[in-house]
Design a protein around this motif. Structure first.
Motif, mmCIF file in Angstrom:
data_model
loop_
_atom_site.group_PDB
_atom_site.id
_atom_site.type_symbol
_atom_site.label_atom_id
_atom_site.label_comp_id
_atom_site.label_asym_id
_atom_site.label_seq_id
_atom_site.Cartn_x
_atom_site.Cartn_y
_atom_site.Cartn_z
ATOM 1 N N TYR A 65 0.704 -1.277 -0.031
ATOM 2 C CA TYR A 65 0.081 -0.166 -0.006
ATOM 3 C C TYR A 65 0.984 1.096 0.043
ATOM 4 O O TYR A 65 0.326 2.463 -0.454
ATOM 5 C CB TYR A 65 -0.987 0.036 1.208
ATOM 6 N N ASP A 66 2.031 1.397 0.573
ATOM 7 C CA ASP A 66 2.934 2.423 0.506
ATOM 8 C C ASP A 66 3.439 2.761 -0.646
ATOM 9 O O ASP A 66 3.313 3.883 -1.294
ATOM 10 C CB ASP A 66 4.215 2.200 1.476
ATOM 11 N N LYS A 67 3.746 1.703 -1.651
ATOM 12 C CA LYS A 67 4.068 1.673 -3.111
ATOM 13 C C LYS A 67 2.746 2.480 -3.823
ATOM 14 O O LYS A 67 2.876 3.324 -4.771
ATOM 15 C CB LYS A 67 4.493 0.538 -3.812
ATOM 16 N N GLN A 68 1.628 1.741 -3.416
ATOM 17 C CA GLN A 68 0.308 2.260 -4.045
ATOM 18 C C GLN A 68 0.046 3.713 -3.842
ATOM 19 O O GLN A 68 -0.276 4.524 -4.895
ATOM 20 C CB GLN A 68 -0.541 1.424 -3.546
ATOM 21 N N LEU A 69 0.465 4.234 -2.701
ATOM 22 C CA LEU A 69 0.509 5.597 -2.269
ATOM 23 C C LEU A 69 1.314 6.402 -3.234
ATOM 24 O O LEU A 69 1.067 7.668 -3.548
ATOM 25 C CB LEU A 69 0.362 5.983 -0.890
ATOM 26 N N GLU A 70 2.559 5.768 -3.664
ATOM 27 C CA GLU A 70 3.652 6.640 -4.005
ATOM 28 C C GLU A 70 2.867 6.955 -5.787
ATOM 29 O O GLU A 70 3.088 7.983 -6.296
ATOM 30 C CB GLU A 70 4.891 6.035 -4.178
ATOM 31 N N ILE A 71 2.232 5.904 -6.268
ATOM 32 C CA ILE A 71 1.889 5.846 -7.742
ATOM 33 C C ILE A 71 0.744 6.896 -7.799
ATOM 34 O O ILE A 71 0.399 7.523 -8.627
ATOM 35 C CB ILE A 71 1.455 4.613 -7.988
ATOM 36 N N ILE B 9 -3.472 13.244 -13.683
ATOM 37 C CA ILE B 9 -4.470 12.158 -14.163
ATOM 38 C C ILE B 9 -5.458 11.816 -13.218
ATOM 39 O O ILE B 9 -6.736 11.642 -13.377
ATOM 40 C CB ILE B 9 -3.745 10.845 -14.251
ATOM 41 N N SER B 10 -5.234 12.449 -11.695
ATOM 42 C CA SER B 10 -6.392 12.419 -10.927
ATOM 43 C C SER B 10 -6.400 13.625 -9.866
ATOM 44 O O SER B 10 -5.067 14.186 -9.847
ATOM 45 C CB SER B 10 -6.298 11.085 -9.587
ATOM 46 N N GLU B 11 -7.516 14.016 -9.280
ATOM 47 C CA GLU B 11 -7.546 15.318 -8.615
ATOM 48 C C GLU B 11 -6.944 15.204 -7.162
ATOM 49 O O GLU B 11 -6.189 16.133 -6.626
ATOM 50 C CB GLU B 11 -8.740 15.815 -8.695
ATOM 51 N N LYS B 12 -7.184 14.135 -6.635
ATOM 52 C CA LYS B 12 -6.917 13.822 -5.158
ATOM 53 C C LYS B 12 -6.278 12.497 -5.030
ATOM 54 O O LYS B 12 -6.301 11.376 -5.870
ATOM 55 C CB LYS B 12 -8.193 13.997 -4.391
ATOM 56 N N ILE B 13 -5.746 12.263 -4.077
ATOM 57 C CA ILE B 13 -5.120 10.885 -3.392
ATOM 58 C C ILE B 13 -6.382 10.314 -2.775
ATOM 59 O O ILE B 13 -6.540 10.690 -1.676
ATOM 60 C CB ILE B 13 -3.767 11.016 -2.793
ATOM 61 N N ALA B 14 -6.762 9.021 -3.103
ATOM 62 C CA ALA B 14 -7.667 8.304 -2.453
ATOM 63 C C ALA B 14 -6.978 7.320 -1.385
ATOM 64 O O ALA B 14 -6.269 6.746 -1.698
ATOM 65 C CB ALA B 14 -8.417 7.453 -3.383
ATOM 66 N N PHE B 15 -7.548 7.297 -0.120
ATOM 67 C CA PHE B 15 -7.283 6.579 0.950
ATOM 68 C C PHE B 15 -8.049 5.372 1.505
ATOM 69 O O PHE B 15 -7.736 4.417 2.048
ATOM 70 C CB PHE B 15 -6.589 7.386 2.220
ATOM 71 N N GLN C 236 3.444 -1.781 9.487
ATOM 72 C CA GLN C 236 4.351 -0.879 8.698
ATOM 73 C C GLN C 236 3.346 -0.155 7.652
ATOM 74 O O GLN C 236 3.485 1.191 7.311
ATOM 75 C CB GLN C 236 5.608 -1.614 8.117
ATOM 76 N N GLN C 237 2.716 -0.953 6.923
ATOM 77 C CA GLN C 237 1.682 -0.483 5.775
ATOM 78 C C GLN C 237 0.815 0.646 6.521
ATOM 79 O O GLN C 237 0.579 1.633 6.005
ATOM 80 C CB GLN C 237 1.129 -1.566 5.238
ATOM 81 N N LEU C 238 0.393 0.283 7.710
ATOM 82 C CA LEU C 238 -0.676 1.240 8.344
ATOM 83 C C LEU C 238 0.152 2.421 8.571
ATOM 84 O O LEU C 238 -0.618 3.697 8.421
ATOM 85 C CB LEU C 238 -1.458 0.560 9.589
ATOM 86 N N ALA C 239 1.184 2.429 9.282
ATOM 87 C CA ALA C 239 2.091 3.626 9.462
ATOM 88 C C ALA C 239 2.163 4.435 8.358
ATOM 89 O O ALA C 239 2.116 5.548 8.446
ATOM 90 C CB ALA C 239 3.491 3.235 10.398
ATOM 91 N N ALA C 240 2.567 3.723 7.052
ATOM 92 C CA ALA C 240 3.088 4.597 5.905
ATOM 93 C C ALA C 240 1.874 5.377 5.544
ATOM 94 O O ALA C 240 1.899 6.514 5.192
ATOM 95 C CB ALA C 240 3.559 3.575 5.064
ATOM 96 N N VAL C 241 0.784 4.607 5.396
ATOM 97 C CA VAL C 241 -0.513 5.119 4.955
ATOM 98 C C VAL C 241 -0.874 6.081 5.805
ATOM 99 O O VAL C 241 -1.206 7.385 5.435
ATOM 100 C CB VAL C 241 -1.557 3.836 4.823
ATOM 101 N N ALA C 242 -0.837 6.055 7.061
ATOM 102 C CA ALA C 242 -1.162 7.316 7.999
ATOM 103 C C ALA C 242 -0.462 8.301 7.858
ATOM 104 O O ALA C 242 -0.764 9.380 8.021
ATOM 105 C CB ALA C 242 -1.109 6.857 9.675
ATOM 106 N N GLU C 243 0.900 8.196 7.744
ATOM 107 C CA GLU C 243 1.673 9.426 7.433
ATOM 108 C C GLU C 243 1.542 10.042 6.164
ATOM 109 O O GLU C 243 1.250 11.166 6.139
ATOM 110 C CB GLU C 243 3.152 8.980 7.343
ATOM 111 N N TYR C 244 1.211 9.322 5.222
ATOM 112 C CA TYR C 244 0.828 9.843 3.935
ATOM 113 C C TYR C 244 -0.423 10.653 3.959
ATOM 114 O O TYR C 244 -0.732 11.722 3.536
ATOM 115 C CB TYR C 244 0.530 8.780 2.967
#
Length: 647
Positions: A135-141, A150-156, A366-374
């Protein structure tokens, strides 16, 4: 009986015709029939149900052939296009590792891709990372997609749901998406209610979820049955696929509520609908619905049917699906009292859980922490943007208030100034009359000035002609040959100047002289003096569209007078039908060029010595100096060439 046979025959012919049509419309053959890699790329990604007749593996083999060919020719653009197609096919097959490996390779050279191709690549990587739980990589993309527009916002919200925070995912989804869904958008409303219902189902709130899911089912049915809006094949396919997903979610809610008999038809219809509209592609929904059906039949004691679903060719890519299948198999064998196999599958699940439990928990944190930080950084950025927007709005409101105050003030001044405007208007009418009168006077003055200038030039021309006549009288009373020649030369020069003034008062524009006509008149005047042999000389004048003011035209006239007179007098001592004179005058902006040539006998050998003693050459040099230039004399094989540049 005969009628029945006829009906059967007709049905068979119709079926054959339909089969023939299908063969004619074979998508893989159409793909192979396209001309360029670019056309193949567009066809591949714009075709719905491309695996309808040929499997994804058939398409993969075909794309590999074209890729090998492109690699041999080292066509980098085609190589990238075929690799993206390969990545998509692997994704459709559920082989996310291979798909992502190819996509990552292309991501390294994304700056060489056009916008549409980049969008396809990033969407593909987004989906792959979601399936592989990166998911951290997904957020980078998604950050990259937002940067590129390509998109207006980052969806979480979908990522939070995948990490088990379904309620947060739902709240975020409602906050961001609900305001964007138009009531008239039936498909969008169906999709919105399905997602909200699914988040509630995953959060173990099946009864509440059913309300949203049945609303979604109503919207999608109306959308598909609405004949007033013509839909494309792609839109119909998309709508039917969503319908299948909604039906599956409703079935899974009934399973949660332990209403297994009600769940079965929903799940069965869902699998059929998804497979019909997602042919040849891997579907997580089909896997989940098949396992749910197996669970339902176990609970309903339809053991054979449950075993059939568990034995079906299910490609399990997620650990949770493998665990659920093993659990259901253990339950099945327990029901039929085959405790050995039941124990086998239970132990198999224990081994799977032991192998992933520690790593999975750590990775999930780790994934949850990365997503929360993003999410925190994104929220902070949005808050900053909102602050700026609020500040801008406040400034606009303040400016609006100031404008309102100014309006009131301006109204007062408007009332006060209205009388002044009326007065100014009346005064302006008077001024306009005065201006019109002055304009009339000025125009009359200009006409009078032009008339006077023309009269002056006319009188100057007449005076010069009188001087020429006096020189003619003097010639008749002179017996010295040298004096007569000098007087004739002077008379010729006076005529050249008189001709300038004649051209000026004949022109509408008194500031310039059109040189082509002037040179022709001058040459004719000189030619009339030298009647003998002069008419046999071919004279070419090239000075079209050249205009000079009087300060330049007079020196040119005198120079030409000298040159033409000398050619007639000296260049052609005998009658020569091949005699030629060429006069060339050009002006480009501030710079000009003059050239005079004849093919006569040329200059004598002691020309340089005579230069200082010849009045004609000395006169030409002085005249050329007036034009801020230097006279150049070239001796040619035939004749002579005079030329100079001027400003």
């Amino acid at each position: 009986m005969l009628f029945l046979c006829f009906i059967c025959l007709l049905t068979s012919v119709t079926t054959l015709a339909q089969d023939s049509t299908v063969l004619d419309e074979n998508l893989l053959k159409k793909f192979q029939g396209t001309n360029t890699a670019k056309d193949k790329f567009a066809f591949f990604f714009n075709t719905v149900n491309r695996y309808n007749e040929n499997s994804a593996y058939d398409w993969l083999d075909t794309v590999n052939v074209y890729l090998n060919s492109a690699q041999k020719t080292k066509d980098s653009v085609e190589i990238r296009q075929y690799k993206i197609m390969r990545s998509q096919i692997y994704y459709d097959l559920g082989d996310y590792d291979k798909s992502l490996a190819i996509a990552n390779e292309l991501y390294g050279v994304k700056e060489k891709l056009d916008f549409d191709t980049t969008k396809i690549l990033l969407d593909l990587m987004d989906n792959n990372y979601a399936q592989l739980l990166f998911y951290d990589k997904q957020l980078e993309i998604r950050e990259e997609k937002k940067t590129l527009g390509i998109s207006e916002k980052i969806a979480f919200y979908d990522i939070y749901s995948n990490l088990g925070l379904h309620r947060k995912a739902m709240n975020d989804y409602i906050m961001e998406v609900k305001k964007t869904v138009d009531d008239a958008d039936l498909y969008g409303s169906a999709e919105y209610n399905n997602n909200v219902g699914n988040y509630l189902r995953l959060d173990k709130s099946a009864s509440v979820a059913l309300t949203n899911l049945k609303k979604a089912k109503g919207y999608i049915d109306v959308y598909l049955n609405d004949i007033t809006n013509v839909k494309t094949e792609k839109e119909l396919l998309k709508g039917n696929l969503l319908k299948g997903i909604i039906e599956g979610n409703i079935g899974k809610c009934y399973v949660q509520l332990k209403r297994f008999e009600e769940a079965v038809p929903w799940l069965e219809n869902s699998i059929v609908t998804i497979r019909e509209n997602n042919i040849g592609k891997y579907s997580v929904d089909v896997i989940e619905n098949s396992l749910e059906l197996a669970d339902c039949h176990l609970q309903l004691e339809n053991y054979d049917t449950a075993k059939d679903y568990l034995d079906s060719d299910l490609v399990l890519t997620k650990t949770e699906h493998a665990l659920k299948k093993n659990r259901l198999l253990a339950a099945y064998y327990d029901k039929i009292e085959d405790y050995r196999n039941a124990t086998f599958f239970l132990r198999k699940n224990v081994r799977i859980r032991d192998s992933i439990n520690t790593n999975d928990t750590s990775l999930k944190k780790q994934q949850l922490a990365a997503v929360a930080e993003y999410d925190f950084a994104n929220t902070r950025k949005m808050i900053d943007e909102q602050k700026l927007e609020m500040e801008r709005t406040r400034n606009e409101m303040q400016a609006k208030d100031e404008r309102i105050n100014l309006v009131f003030i301006s109204l007062v001044f408007t009332l006060l100034g209205f009388a002044g405007l009326v007065y100014a208007y009346l005064k302006s009418i008077k001024n306009q009359r005065l201006i019109a009168e002055q304009k009339h006077i000025i125009e009359n003055s200009l006409v009078e000035k032009d008339s006077l200038l023309k009269e002056i030039h006319h009188r100057v021309k007449n005076n010069l002609q009188m001087v020429s006549s006096l020189l003619s009288l003097q010639t008749k009373n002179t017996r010295s040959k040298a004096a007569i020649e000098a007087l004739e030369e002077g008379k010729s020069r006076v005529k050249a100047m008189a001709l300038i003034h004649q051209k000026l008062y004949q022109n509408d524009d008194l500031s310039v002289i059109e040189m082509q006509g002037y040179i022709e008149s001058l040459v004719n005047s000189v030619q009339s003096v030298f009647k003998k042999g002069a008419n046999s000389i071919n004279i070419t004048i090239d000075s079209e569209n050249v205009e000079l003011d009087i300060d330049r035209a007079i020196p040119f006239g005198l120079i030409l007078n000298e040159l033409v007179s000398n050619s007639f007098k000296y260049a052609f001592p005998e009658d020569n039908d091949n005699g030629k004179i060429y006069i060339h005058l050009r002006k480009n902006g501030e710079h000009g060029f003059f050239e005079y040539t004849d093919n006569g006998i040329g200059l004598p050998e002691d020309t340089d010595e005579r230069t200082n003693s010849s009045m004609g050459i000395r006169l030409m040099n002085r005249l050329v100096n007036q034009l801020q230039s230097t006279l150049n004399i070239d001796k040619t094989v035939e004749g002579v060439r005079f030329w100079f540049n001027f400003k």
